[in-house]
Design an enzyme around this catalytic site. Structure first.
Site, short mmCIF file in Angstrom:
data_model
loop_
_atom_site.label_atom_id
_atom_site.label_comp_id
_atom_site.label_asym_id
_atom_site.label_seq_id
_atom_site.Cartn_x
_atom_site.Cartn_y
_atom_site.Cartn_z
N ASP A 291 -22.73 -16.27 21.82
CA ASP A 291 -23.09 -17.54 21.20
C ASP A 291 -24.57 -17.88 21.37
O ASP A 291 -25.12 -17.74 22.46
CB ASP A 291 -22.24 -18.65 21.85
CG ASP A 291 -22.50 -20.02 21.25
OD1 ASP A 291 -22.24 -20.18 20.06
OD2 ASP A 291 -22.99 -20.90 21.97
N GLU A 333 -24.29 -14.03 17.53
CA GLU A 333 -24.36 -15.22 16.69
C GLU A 333 -25.80 -15.70 16.71
O GLU A 333 -26.23 -16.38 17.64
CB GLU A 333 -23.42 -16.32 17.19
CG GLU A 333 -23.28 -17.46 16.20
CD GLU A 333 -23.93 -18.77 16.61
OE1 GLU A 333 -24.01 -19.67 15.77
OE2 GLU A 333 -24.36 -18.91 17.78
C1 GLC Z 1 -23.31 -21.98 18.26
C2 GLC Z 1 -21.95 -22.51 17.85
C3 GLC Z 1 -22.05 -23.98 17.61
C4 GLC Z 1 -22.51 -24.66 18.86
C5 GLC Z 1 -23.79 -24.01 19.40
C6 GLC Z 1 -24.05 -24.43 20.82
O1 GLC Z 1 -24.24 -22.12 17.27
O2 GLC Z 1 -21.49 -21.84 16.72
O3 GLC Z 1 -20.82 -24.52 17.19
O4 GLC Z 1 -22.74 -26.02 18.62
O5 GLC Z 1 -23.72 -22.61 19.42
O6 GLC Z 1 -23.14 -23.80 21.69
#
Ligand code: GLC
Length: 655
Positions: A291, A333
């Site tokens: 993430d 991500e």
């Molecule tokens: C990523 C997640 C998102 C979250 C962020 C902080 O972008 O997809 O939902 O708010 O990380 O953890």
């Protein structure tokens, strides 16, 4: 040359030292098991040491920390269950397992899909009916009370949130999934922990070692200097990037004040988070969604995203998993601008050495942009410019996810087709919020900043694609169009060089969920609009051909089955954009020894024709459309239905 020699001497001596540490730690284990581990260490140590050196090389504790890391890797390897060790071997023999055309992903919140982790286990027949082989369960580890940013504020990485079950439930689910040929993906929130994580609690109390896990400053001097170049993740709901602690210090909080950014320049953070990852891998998790990886390294004077060290850290982390749990893969991500995206699958010296998968944010944004503009030129220009991804990797392709859609389109991008960046972004926000005259979409602005005019969009696939408005108007033609747009989007992610990830509810066209506004824990964050509770009554209608759910589900099943049958969809098969000759139509080729597959997508609501020469009929001179199941003549233009899709292959390649 001399530098290279020095480097290899260092790597060799570091490897020797690592093997000595591991052998000591693995004492008592069968000789063949120790040998297997040291072989892997030897194979991946260059990746590990190179990444480690960039991040920690100039610290006095670099070598001793590396020893600690190797000890931990050895311990995690030792405790890996036989069934997972067998999986490790299988995956080493078949490293392209996740690139196979049969890989179809699905993502859902355990609570919203099935009540709990164990509940998910009771819904696997449904997922199997959709041919799902990759299940991403949204954050399920222990979180704080109250607001949790959808679970992205973890208080304990070794426990499942009590509201969802136990870590044993997770392990049982992994076992069950594995038996069904499905891989579990979970989030590893590695940029930040919750403010209620034991490290953060100790840091708040002044503990120096715990404080060093985070980016904490004695006063506003440094935060103010950083803020000059930092963007804001949630300008409306959580402005600023730093939060004041009760003792007057300031902690870095990129997202919400209750999410504290970890300091990855401290090797203790690397070791702890790698340990967490391997602990979960030993429970049976196979894919880690890393993430917010883009934010892991900070540098004064920059936006503190996509710093080169992020890729070194990922390379070192990837090597650790390859050594201790090779069945595991990573999905990054990084929702970043198109020119930063490819680096997460590895470019330059990181080629094929970082993440196995990365979200194709640009493809997703460009789907929505082309659909609203009825014009694919920007999509074509941007996607053509992306460097070819390493053959051993796969994009995670998606149309919707749990997050908002941010219009990652720069001025330069838009200028390629003679548009203004700000003007196009504003158009898209207006279009998808429902403000633009004649729009088919229903959505809500997310984090609208009046000063800059920038905003992002929330809403479900079906609502943004026009189903909500069409149903309200009770207009069968508009309903047909909306269903065709959903099919177009699903067909796009099924055909790209990656793993398509379906978002829960999209398979039956679930609309946006307006009830989020009534829940105090969600009302400030309209991303909950597209995080509905699964409508199992609607699922019941999926086999009724006349029902909306039945039509969308049948379209999707056809796409899935077709994808599974065609080797061209293997993620290693390159994808090249082809000039369709019509700006409303996207075309691309997947060149494979068994015959080139040409994908043609009409992004407009009108009939179009494209020249048959854009599709490759190869020696046979006859094209076959895998989706309609019929031949297509090559001596006249190819007809494209409104919002229609064709997957064409040379007829002889059909078998
Ligand atoms: C990523 C997640 C998102 C979250 C962020 C902080 O972008 O997809 O939902 O708010 O990380 O953890």
């Amino acid at each position: 040359m001399i530098g290279d020699l020095d480097q290899s001497v260092t790597s060799a001596s570091m490897l020797e030292r690592a093997i000595a540490v591991a052998t000591e730690e693995l004492d008592g284990l069968a000789e063949s098991d120790v040998e297997l581990f040291t072989l892997r260490l030897a194979r991946w140590s260059a990746d590990l040491v190179e990444g480690w050196d960039v991040a920690y090389g100039n610290r006095p504790d670099a070598a001793s920390s590396l020893d600690r890391l190797v000890r931990m890797l050895s311990r995690r390897y030792r405790e890996r269950r036989p069934v997972l060790r067998t999986l490790d071997l299988e995956r080493i023999l078949r490293p392209d397992w996740f690139q196979d055309p049969s890989m179809i992903g699905y993502v859902c919140y355990p609570a919203r899909f099935a009540g709990s982790v164990a509940g998910v286990g009771r819904r696997l027949d449904y997922l199997q009916e959709l041919r799902i082989r990759y299940l991403h369960l949204m954050p399920l580890l222990a979180t704080r009370d109250g607001e949790t940013d959808g679970g992205y504020a973890v208080t304990d990485y070794r426990a499942v949130d009590p509201s969802l079950g136990t870590i044993d439930d997770l392990e049982s689910l992994c076992d069950e999934l594995r038996q069904r040929g499905m891989s579990l993906c979970v989030d590893l929130v590695l940029n930040h922990t919750a403010a209620e994580h034991p490290w953060a609690i100790a840091a708040s109390a002044g503990d120096p070692a715990a404080s060093a896990m985070y980016r904490i400053f004695p006063d506003r001097t440094m935060p103010d200097r950083y803020e000059r170049t930092l963007p804001q993740a949630f300008p409306q709901i959580a402005p600023g990037n730093f939060t004041e602690l009760p003792d007057g210090r300031w902690v870095w909080t990129t997202f919400h004040p209750y999410q504290w950014d970890l300091d990855w320049s401290n090797p203790a953070v690397f070791i702890e988070m790698t340990d967490v990852l391997l602990d979960l891998a030993n429970r049976g998790v196979e894919v880690f969604r890393l993430d917010a990886v883009a934010f892991m390294w900070k540098r004064l004077g920059t936006d503190c995203q996509n710093q080169p060290e992020v890729h070194d850290l990922l390379q070192a982390l990837r090597a650790c998993a390859r050594i201790a749990a090779p069945a595991v893969i990573f999905k990054a991500e990084a929702i970043v601008a198109p020119d930063q995206l490819a680096a997460y699958l590895g470019v330059g010296r990181h080629h094929g050495r970082v993440s196995d998968m990365a979200y194709h944010n640009s493809l997703m944004v460009q789907f929505w942009s082309s659909l609203a503009a009825r014009d694919t030129r920007l999509m074509v220009g941007l996607l053509r410019r992306l460097p070819r991804k390493p053959a051993s990797t796969a994009w995670a392709t998606y149309i919707r996810c749990h997050d908002d859609i941010g219009w990652a389109i720069t001025e330069q991008d838009a200028a390629m087709v003679g548009w203004g960046g700000q003007a196009h972004r504003t158009f898209l926000s207006d279009f998808y919020s429902g403000a633009f005259p004649g729009t088919f979409a229903r959505g809500e602005l997310f984090n609208h900043v009046p000063e800059t005019g920038d905003s992002r969009i929330s809403g479900s696939f079906a609502s943004l694609a026009g189903l909500e408005a069409a149903l309200e108007a009770a207009d069968p033609r508009l309903i047909d169009d909306a269903i065709a747009r959903i099919r177009l989007g699903h067909a796009l992610i099924m055909a790209w060089d990656g793993v398509p990830i379906l978002y829960m509810g999209d398979e039956i066209g679930m609309l946006s969920d307006l009830s989020y506004a009534d829940d105090p824990a969600h009302s400030a964050d309209n991303r909950w609009l597209h995080r509905p509770i699964m409508d199992w009554d609607a699922v019941e209608r999926r086999h009724r051909p006349e029902a909306i759910e039945g039509r969308i589900f049948a379209d999707l099943r056809r796409l899935v089955d077709t994808r599974r049958s065609a080797p061209q969809f293997h993620a290693a098969t390159p994808l090249d954009i082809v000039d369709s000759g019509d700006q409303g139509v996207l075309a691309f080729a997947r060149r494979h020894p068994n015959g080139t597959l040409t994908g043609i997508y009409n992004f407009t609501e009108t009939r179009r024709t494209v020249d048959a020469s854009i599709a490759s009929a190869e020696a046979t001179g006859i094209l076959f459309d895998l989706l309609s199941g019929s031949e297509v003549a090559v001596d006249r233009p190819i007809e494209m239905a409104p919002l229609g899709v064709r997957w064409l292959i040379p007829a002889a390649a059909e078998a």
